[in-house]
Design an enzyme around this catalytic site. Structure first.
Site, PDB file in Angstrom:
ATOM      1  N   HIS A 168      20.078  37.082  47.613  1.00  0.00           N
ATOM      2  CA  HIS A 168      20.830  37.807  48.643  1.00  0.00           C
ATOM      3  C   HIS A 168      22.312  37.563  48.402  1.00  0.00           C
ATOM      4  O   HIS A 168      22.791  36.424  48.453  1.00  0.00           O
ATOM      5  CB  HIS A 168      20.439  37.349  50.050  1.00  0.00           C
ATOM      6  CG  HIS A 168      21.152  38.097  51.126  1.00  0.00           C
ATOM      7  ND1 HIS A 168      20.657  39.253  51.695  1.00  0.00           N
ATOM      8  CD2 HIS A 168      22.352  37.861  51.734  1.00  0.00           C
ATOM      9  CE1 HIS A 168      21.502  39.691  52.610  1.00  0.00           C
ATOM     10  NE2 HIS A 168      22.543  38.865  52.648  1.00  0.00           N
ATOM     11  N   CYS A 169      23.051  38.639  48.156  1.00  0.00           N
ATOM     12  CA  CYS A 169      24.469  38.523  47.818  1.00  0.00           C
ATOM     13  C   CYS A 169      25.313  38.941  49.019  1.00  0.00           C
ATOM     14  O   CYS A 169      25.329  40.123  49.395  1.00  0.00           O
ATOM     15  CB  CYS A 169      24.799  39.401  46.608  1.00  0.00           C
ATOM     16  SG  CYS A 169      26.524  39.267  46.072  1.00  0.00           S
ATOM     17  N   PRO A 170      26.029  38.020  49.653  1.00  0.00           N
ATOM     18  CA  PRO A 170      26.885  38.415  50.777  1.00  0.00           C
ATOM     19  C   PRO A 170      28.093  39.235  50.349  1.00  0.00           C
ATOM     20  O   PRO A 170      28.658  39.972  51.170  1.00  0.00           O
ATOM     21  CB  PRO A 170      27.304  37.068  51.380  1.00  0.00           C
ATOM     22  CG  PRO A 170      27.201  36.090  50.259  1.00  0.00           C
ATOM     23  CD  PRO A 170      26.073  36.561  49.398  1.00  0.00           C
ATOM     24  N   GLY A 173      26.821  42.585  50.591  1.00  0.00           N
ATOM     25  CA  GLY A 173      26.220  42.863  51.893  1.00  0.00           C
ATOM     26  C   GLY A 173      24.799  43.370  51.820  1.00  0.00           C
ATOM     27  O   GLY A 173      24.387  44.143  52.691  1.00  0.00           O
TER      28      GLY A 173
END
Length: 388
Positions: A168-170, A173
């Site tokens: 999961h890449c912030p 997003g």
């Protein structure tokens, strides 16, 4: 009186999807709820490029080549396209099991495990499948109520199972999975090139101006260039390092999740069953393989039935006829008595009773009729003879 009317309401499937995702444009755009870092990414890319186009490009286009700003514009649009494609697309979310499917899976698991004695921990819910002559375990997801496919994992931030889950890449997003990994890799690669490109020509711009007016005066005249150099310097190492790491993963046909967990490390003596043992084949499969359709069908239609009461107007025959008789006393206890009737049924006082009795007391008693005198016997005999 009222009746119940059934109304149909057409909804899109994305409106009823579980998980922690947000949707825009009628379900076409899908992102995670935490989008603050994504907006920071947009600000850094757009702001840095805007400063480069405003301060460096006019000078470099005149003194070096007009192709410099043209190539920068093309590279900028490619970075933005891959970023938005990664952020707004479905990463490969797997739909959750329906209630009937979840019940059937639970029955299968209970039948396979048998009766577990009280106080004993039940065995793990695992299924084994064979891929390229190697056993791979499928784990059961207690949230989605499904056995996850190979290489799938549950994202705790988005609360969904994602096929070929990478991470999961912030910064984008969104989750990175099977359906958007190639765009994520192209984004990191193109962003590395854009950062190097801007950083290089910032240095060239400062050097060319320093020849004429000196280094200190050049820094004073171009504060935007100084800001770009600082941003690019600290961004360059992380972006280029991330691109190199994912290039290594692509060459092995491996995901970040598998690399962190050590799923195919030599310690377990388990080889990667998805690797072709060839760098070119692995790269072609990951970056040039077929694009699978989304399993969610976000814009599909759902029909929802809603019950609403509808009042029915009373008919003319049911209208009550007006009463013509006047009620002098309530027929039901505690019923309200009209004011015009209260006077007629008011209780009599002692004075009223005396007034009604006084005429009766003053009235003389009725006189007795006079008693007739006794009749003469001779007259009585004469009357009888005449009658005979």
């Amino acid at each position: 009186m009222s009746a119940i009317m059934v109304s149909k309401k057409v909804l899109r499937k994305w409106e009823k999807l579980p998980g922690k995702n947000t949707f825009c444009c009628d379900g076409r755009v899908m992102m995670a709820r935490q989008k603050g870092v994504f907006y920071l990414t947009l600000f850094l890319i757009v702001g840095t490029c805007a400063l480069f186009f405003a301060f460096e490009c006019p000078y470099l286009a005149v003194h070096l080549s007009p192709a410099i700003p043209v190539f920068a514009i093309v590279l900028f649009f490619f970075v933005m396209a891959t970023l938005l494609r990664t952020s707004f697309s479905d990463p490969g979310v797997l739909p959750r099991a329906l209630p009937d499917e979840a019940t059937f899976i639970e029955m299968e698991i209970e039948a396979a495990n048998g009766n577990v004695p009280a106080g004993q921990r039940p065995p793990p819910r695992i299924r084994n499948v064979q891929i390229n002559n190697q056993i791979v375990k499928l784990k059961y997801c207690y949230t989605c109520k499904i056995f996850r496919p190979p290489r799938a994992s549950h994202c705790g931030i988005c609360d969904n199972c994602v096929e070929r889950f990478d991470h999961h890449c912030p910064w984008v997003g969104n989750c990175v999975g099977k359906r958007n990994y190639r765009y994520f890799y192209l984004f990191t690669l193109s962003l590395s090139l854009l950062t190097i490109y801007i950083f290089t020509f910032d240095i060239v711009h400062v050097v060319l101006r320093s020849v004429d007016s000196g280094f200190v005066n050049t820094l004073k005249d171009t504060p935007g260039t100084v800001l770009e150099v600082v941003v690019c310097f600290f961004t360059l190492w992380s972006v280029v390092g991330l691109t190199g790491f994912h290039t290594y993963l692509v060459s092995l046909n491996q995901t970040t999740n598998e690399d962190i967990k050590g799923s195919w490390s030599g310690k377990n003596r388990v080889q990667n069953p998805y690797s072709h043992r060839n760098i070119m084949k692995n790269c072609c499969e990951v970056l040039c393989g077929p694009m699978h359709p989304s399993a969610l069908d976000r814009r599909g239609e759902l029909i929802e039935l809603a019950l609403a009461p509808v009042p029915i107007p009373a008919s003319k025959n049911n209208k009550e006829n007006p009463q013509t008789t006047k009620t002098t006393a309530p027929l039901i206890p505690n019923e309200h008595t009209p004011d015009d009737v209260k006077s007629s049924i008011a209780p009599e006082t002692e004075g009223d009773v005396e007034e009604k009795l006084s005429p009766l007391e003053n009235k003389p008693p009725p006189s007795e009729p006079p008693t007739p005198p006794p009749a003469d016997p001779a007259e009585t005999t004469t009357v009888m003879e005449e009658a005979f």
